[in-house]
Design a protein around this motif. Structure first.
Motif, mmCIF file in Angstrom:
data_model
loop_
_atom_site.group_PDB
_atom_site.id
_atom_site.type_symbol
_atom_site.label_atom_id
_atom_site.label_comp_id
_atom_site.label_asym_id
_atom_site.label_seq_id
_atom_site.Cartn_x
_atom_site.Cartn_y
_atom_site.Cartn_z
ATOM 1 N N THR A 170 41.121 47.511 33.715
ATOM 2 C CA THR A 170 42.311 46.844 33.421
ATOM 3 C C THR A 170 41.836 45.440 32.915
ATOM 4 O OG1 THR A 170 43.599 47.464 35.194
ATOM 5 C CG2 THR A 170 44.273 45.503 34.101
ATOM 6 N N ASP A 171 40.982 44.756 33.205
ATOM 7 C CA ASP A 171 40.325 43.417 32.883
ATOM 8 C C ASP A 171 39.011 43.644 31.973
ATOM 9 O OD1 ASP A 171 42.522 41.871 33.842
ATOM 10 O OD2 ASP A 171 41.602 42.126 35.916
ATOM 11 N N PRO A 172 38.638 42.742 31.221
ATOM 12 C CA PRO A 172 37.507 42.873 30.453
ATOM 13 C C PRO A 172 36.445 42.462 31.411
ATOM 14 C CG PRO A 172 39.042 41.588 29.071
ATOM 15 C CD PRO A 172 39.694 41.621 30.628
ATOM 16 N N LEU A 173 35.231 42.931 30.917
ATOM 17 C CA LEU A 173 34.147 42.774 31.729
ATOM 18 C C LEU A 173 33.744 41.463 32.464
ATOM 19 C CD1 LEU A 173 31.506 44.504 32.868
ATOM 20 C CD2 LEU A 173 30.336 43.801 30.919
ATOM 21 N N SER A 174 34.042 40.492 31.304
ATOM 22 C CA SER A 174 33.476 39.045 31.773
ATOM 23 C C SER A 174 34.577 38.518 32.986
ATOM 24 C CB SER A 174 33.682 38.194 30.729
ATOM 25 O OG SER A 174 35.255 38.022 30.154
ATOM 26 N N GLN A 175 35.538 39.079 33.076
ATOM 27 C CA GLN A 175 36.540 38.715 34.157
ATOM 28 C C GLN A 175 36.163 39.425 35.781
ATOM 29 O OE1 GLN A 175 40.558 38.708 33.132
ATOM 30 N NE2 GLN A 175 40.233 38.043 31.149
ATOM 31 N N THR A 176 35.273 40.165 35.816
ATOM 32 C CA THR A 176 35.053 41.020 36.852
ATOM 33 C C THR A 176 33.775 41.160 37.161
ATOM 34 O OG1 THR A 176 35.109 43.122 35.590
ATOM 35 C CG2 THR A 176 37.030 42.521 36.526
ATOM 36 N N ILE A 177 32.869 41.205 36.482
ATOM 37 C CA ILE A 177 31.241 41.631 36.647
ATOM 38 C C ILE A 177 30.754 40.570 37.961
ATOM 39 C CG2 ILE A 177 30.491 40.109 34.983
ATOM 40 C CD1 ILE A 177 28.256 42.049 34.488
ATOM 41 N N GLU A 178 31.005 39.203 37.901
ATOM 42 C CA GLU A 178 30.527 38.664 38.886
ATOM 43 C C GLU A 178 31.134 39.091 40.419
ATOM 44 O OE1 GLU A 178 30.999 34.436 38.328
ATOM 45 O OE2 GLU A 178 29.956 34.597 36.276
ATOM 46 N N ASP A 179 32.128 39.671 40.410
ATOM 47 C CA ASP A 179 32.988 39.920 41.753
ATOM 48 C C ASP A 179 32.165 41.141 42.062
ATOM 49 O OD1 ASP A 179 34.385 40.720 43.579
ATOM 50 O OD2 ASP A 179 36.311 40.270 42.673
ATOM 51 N N TRP A 180 31.617 42.073 41.269
ATOM 52 C CA TRP A 180 31.145 43.456 41.534
ATOM 53 C C TRP A 180 29.845 43.145 42.145
ATOM 54 C CZ3 TRP A 180 31.372 46.011 35.939
ATOM 55 C CH2 TRP A 180 32.974 46.145 35.877
ATOM 56 N N TYR A 181 29.322 41.695 41.884
ATOM 57 C CA TYR A 181 27.602 41.665 42.536
ATOM 58 C C TYR A 181 27.798 40.984 43.876
ATOM 59 C CZ TYR A 181 25.087 43.510 38.555
ATOM 60 O OH TYR A 181 24.740 44.191 37.491
ATOM 61 N N ARG A 182 28.902 40.760 44.414
ATOM 62 C CA ARG A 182 29.171 40.178 45.803
ATOM 63 C C ARG A 182 29.359 41.222 46.848
ATOM 64 N NH1 ARG A 182 32.589 36.375 42.497
ATOM 65 N NH2 ARG A 182 31.231 34.574 41.743
ATOM 66 N N TYR A 183 28.950 40.947 48.031
ATOM 67 C CA TYR A 183 28.995 41.803 48.934
ATOM 68 C C TYR A 183 30.399 41.861 49.409
ATOM 69 C CZ TYR A 183 23.963 42.619 49.665
ATOM 70 O OH TYR A 183 22.844 43.150 49.526
ATOM 71 N N GLU A 184 31.080 40.808 49.471
ATOM 72 C CA GLU A 184 32.394 40.664 50.306
ATOM 73 C C GLU A 184 33.537 41.390 49.296
ATOM 74 O OE1 GLU A 184 29.570 37.587 51.001
ATOM 75 O OE2 GLU A 184 30.552 38.064 49.154
ATOM 76 N N ASN A 185 34.265 41.906 50.052
ATOM 77 C CA ASN A 185 35.701 42.420 49.410
ATOM 78 C C ASN A 185 36.361 41.110 48.668
ATOM 79 O OD1 ASN A 185 35.182 45.083 50.506
ATOM 80 N ND2 ASN A 185 36.293 44.626 52.315
ATOM 81 N N SER A 186 37.436 41.319 47.849
ATOM 82 C CA SER A 186 37.997 40.495 47.298
ATOM 83 C C SER A 186 39.422 40.995 47.170
ATOM 84 C CB SER A 186 37.332 40.105 45.954
ATOM 85 O OG SER A 186 37.692 41.263 45.152
ATOM 86 N N ASP A 187 40.337 40.083 46.446
ATOM 87 C CA ASP A 187 41.889 40.629 46.309
ATOM 88 C C ASP A 187 41.851 41.477 45.133
ATOM 89 O OD1 ASP A 187 42.648 38.599 48.019
ATOM 90 O OD2 ASP A 187 42.967 37.254 46.278
ATOM 91 N N ARG A 188 40.673 41.795 44.354
ATOM 92 C CA ARG A 188 40.719 42.899 43.377
ATOM 93 C C ARG A 188 40.013 44.333 43.747
ATOM 94 N NH1 ARG A 188 39.195 38.965 38.164
ATOM 95 N NH2 ARG A 188 40.185 40.701 36.927
#
Length: 656
Positions: A170-188
């Motif tokens: 849904t969102d471009p890579l720049s808006q999500t890639i940092e979240d992908w590398y964190r162990y913690e769950n997130s709102d997304r």
């Protein structure tokens, strides 16, 4: 799952899923798919991870769904067996060899088709070879457990949408890639921690390595995380790289990268709203060459032709139909359009070793992909702005006023059902032309580490006065001696002057060749100043000097074996090549051939109880196991050399 706790002594998550495999292939692009394909045919268990949710890399998630091929190799169909199968399936699936009727390639198609074909090929390979594929989409590598000269385990993070969150892509890579590398769950995103480990081996046999990890990523991510010796960007000028634009290494000037997108021609004029960021980039865009206009740019990589063409000639390169019809769909990948070309340490995308260290990414648990997120964001804006320029722009940075006229009858294609498969319409991942490139192990003539260099493949004769005036006399003599082939000793000994030395007219023949490729040395240079879209900016001076035609070339096994880690292999664009050689060692068929070699090398090494470097560590002496491995590849129809390759064959003019 719950957020994992971390062991205080090692910082490794304590809650994870464990998966065992013979080969862990990181990166689901063409090199990774080819590696998995051959290993599955050999009956191996393959774990394959990919940062996006599509397989195929260039032909799918990166959107460059037009096969880059040379005319002679294409006409003779001289490719790896898997690549031939890929081409056949791409063409048969669409009931048309070239459904886009593009003129950049014989085969242009929708990126969705590329993903579907890659998936079905791996399923079929697993069935035929009785191998097992463990496929992990939307997965990134976070940590390596390295002991001595081997990787013992790999920790990865798989993500999926959190409950109530938007769908993937849904969102471009720049808006999500940092979240992908964190162990913690997130709102997304919800995360699954995966620990990859070696499959169990027979206890009555010696196994110097229980498994292999393959870096088939687009940026050389694993070699960056493992911190093995590598290069990035420009290599210093030398007798091996005489056309280099710099007297010293410059890690901040790799080739440009590109977010592709698709657009549709319409009968009606469309309403186009200027993006808020457009004026930041509008001074960059250009058709670049006077022979190009909108219709030529549109049809160059047209991936769907709404109006069937009749009486198509066999030779696509002699046929250029620039007519655009309503309903036609074009994929855009243009140097002075959506190529983002940073060239300084303020805006480079792929972090250098020094930048990784200073940012903490080489600390335990600190890895975040090794990329600059702000650069991704700017590249996304540049691509969106380029579409608006095509539709409504009236300026041209390279050709001047009076060239660009608005073309409002086009529609930007976005949505999860669009050709790129994203709600925002950009490719899921940018097309990467160059990443980190390993330095191979020390070898005869290359004591600092093996690489394939410009002089190994270029057709240039280097008689231009530039080389005689720019290189020192000794460097120029070494250059001419390197190119003299059988007469090298006469040049080195002074019996023949450098100016009178005959130049061999073939590529270097490598004794450890395990694959093939052929493409021009093609540059999309970085820009001189920061930011790259700055008005009046120019390409780095001298970067295109090395561009030009190349001889058909080989892929040496030494280029796939990094220093320091014995069970890590490299496939794709991060093998040991120089900056200039990498400009040819990057296209579709090369990627496949390199992956095919690595997939077979893993099976051969496990079966023979040897490490890959042991196949080449005694060169130039005979290596019986290497010869056995090469024979296996050739018998499989995975060629290691082009027809009539010999030190005595200097006639390659027919190969274009």
């Amino acid at each position: 799952m719950a957020t994992p706790t971390r062991s205080p002594d090692r910082g490794v998550p304590e809650r994870y899923r464990t998966v065992a495999c013979d080969a862990l292939v990181v990166g689901g692009g063409l090199a990774g798919v080819a590696t998995a394909y051959e290993a599955l045919l050999a009956g191996r268990t393959v774990c394959l991870t990919e940062i996006t949710d599509w397989l195929g890399g260039q032909i799918s998630a990166q959107g460059t769904s037009a096969l880059d091929e040379r005319p002679t190799q294409q006409a003779r169909q001289f490719y790896s067996r898997g690549y031939l199968e890929l081409r056949r399936r791409l063409q048969e699936r669409q009931r048309d060899p070239n459904p886009g009727d593009c003129w950049v390639s014989e085969t242009c198609f929708s990126p969705r088709v590329g993903d579907a074909v890659a998936r079905e090929m791996l399923r079929e390979a697993a069935r035929r070879g009785r191998g097992r594929l463990e496929w992990f989409p939307s997965t990134v590598v976070k940590e390596l457990d390295r002991s001595g000269s081997q990787i013992r385990s790999v920790t990865a993070i798989e993500h999926r949408p959190a409950p109530g969150a938007p769908a993937l892509n849904t969102d471009p890579l720049s808006q999500t890639i940092e979240d992908w590398y964190r162990y913690e769950n997130s709102d997304r995103f919800q995360k699954q921690i995966i620990r990859f480990v070696p499959a169990q081996r027979e206890r009555n046999r010696t196994h110097p390595a229980d498994w292999y990890v393959v870096d088939a990523t687009e940026t050389g991510e694993i070699i960056g995380l493992a911190d093995v010796p590598y290069r990035l960007g420009i290599d210093a000028r030398s007798y091996l790289e005489p056309s280099s634009s710099s007297a010293s290494n410059d890690p901040y000037c790799p080739q440009g990268y590109t977010y592709t997108f698709a657009m549709e021609a319409t009968a009606e004029r469309q309403r186009h709203e200027m993006p808020s960021f457009y004026l930041r980039y509008h001074n960059y865009y250009s058709y670049e060459l006077s022979r190009f206009d909108f219709d030529a740019v549109f049809t160059y990589r047209r991936i769907f032709a709404a109006t069937p063409r009749r009486n198509r000639p066999t030779n696509r390169r002699s046929y250029q139909d620039y007519t655009v019809h309503p309903g036609d769909i074009s994929m855009q990948n243009w140097t002075w359009g959506n190529d983002y070309r940073p060239g300084t340490n303020r805006d480079n995308l792929i972090y250098s070793r020094e930048q990784l260290r200073s940012s903490g990414q080489l600390n335990p648990g600190g890895w975040m992909g090794g990329l600059r997120t702000a650069s991704l964001r700017s590249a996304e804006e540049l691509a969106r702005g380029y579409f608006y320029w095509l539709a409504m722009g009236t300026t041209d940075s390279q050709l001047g006023p009076g060239v660009k006229v608005p073309q409002p009858n086009i529609r930007y294609l976005s949505g999860l059902d669009s050709p790129m498969g994203t709600a925002h319409g950009l490719s899921k991942y940018p097309y990467m032309r160059e990443g980190r490139r390993i330095i191979g192990r020390p070898s005869l003539g290359q004591p600092q580490g093996f690489s394939v260099w410009e002089v190994d493949i270029s057709r240039r004769d280097y008689s231009d006065p530039y080389y005689q005036t720019t290189l020192s006399p000794e460097t120029y003599r070494r250059l001419r001696a390197t190119l003299a082939g059988l007469n090298a000793a006469s040049v080195i000994g002074g019996q023949v002057s450098p100016e009178n030395a005959m130049r061999r007219t073939r590529s270097t023949i490598f004794p450890d060749a395990v694959g093939i490729g052929h493409y021009a040395i093609d540059f999309h240079p970085c820009m001189q100043e920061s930011p790259p879209e700055k008005a009046g900016n120019r390409e780095r001076e001298g970067e295109r000097r090395g561009a030009g035609q190349a001889y058909p070339f080989q892929i040496p096994l030494r280029s796939m074996i990094p220093q320091q880690v014995d069970n890590l292999l490299v496939a794709g664009k991060s093998i040991a090549t120089s900056h200039i050689a990498a400009a040819a060692y990057r296209v579709h068929s090369f990627e496949w051939s390199s992956g095919a070699a690595v997939g077979n090398a893993i099976d051969f090494a496990l079966d023979q109880g040897v490490l890959p470097y042991q196949l080449v560590d005694q060169l130039p002496q005979r290596e019986p196991l290497l010869e056995q491995f090469q024979q296996r590849l050739n018998q499989q129809n995975n060629p290691t050399a082009f027809p009539n390759t010999s030190i005595f064959n200097e006639n390659w003019e027919d190969w274009r």
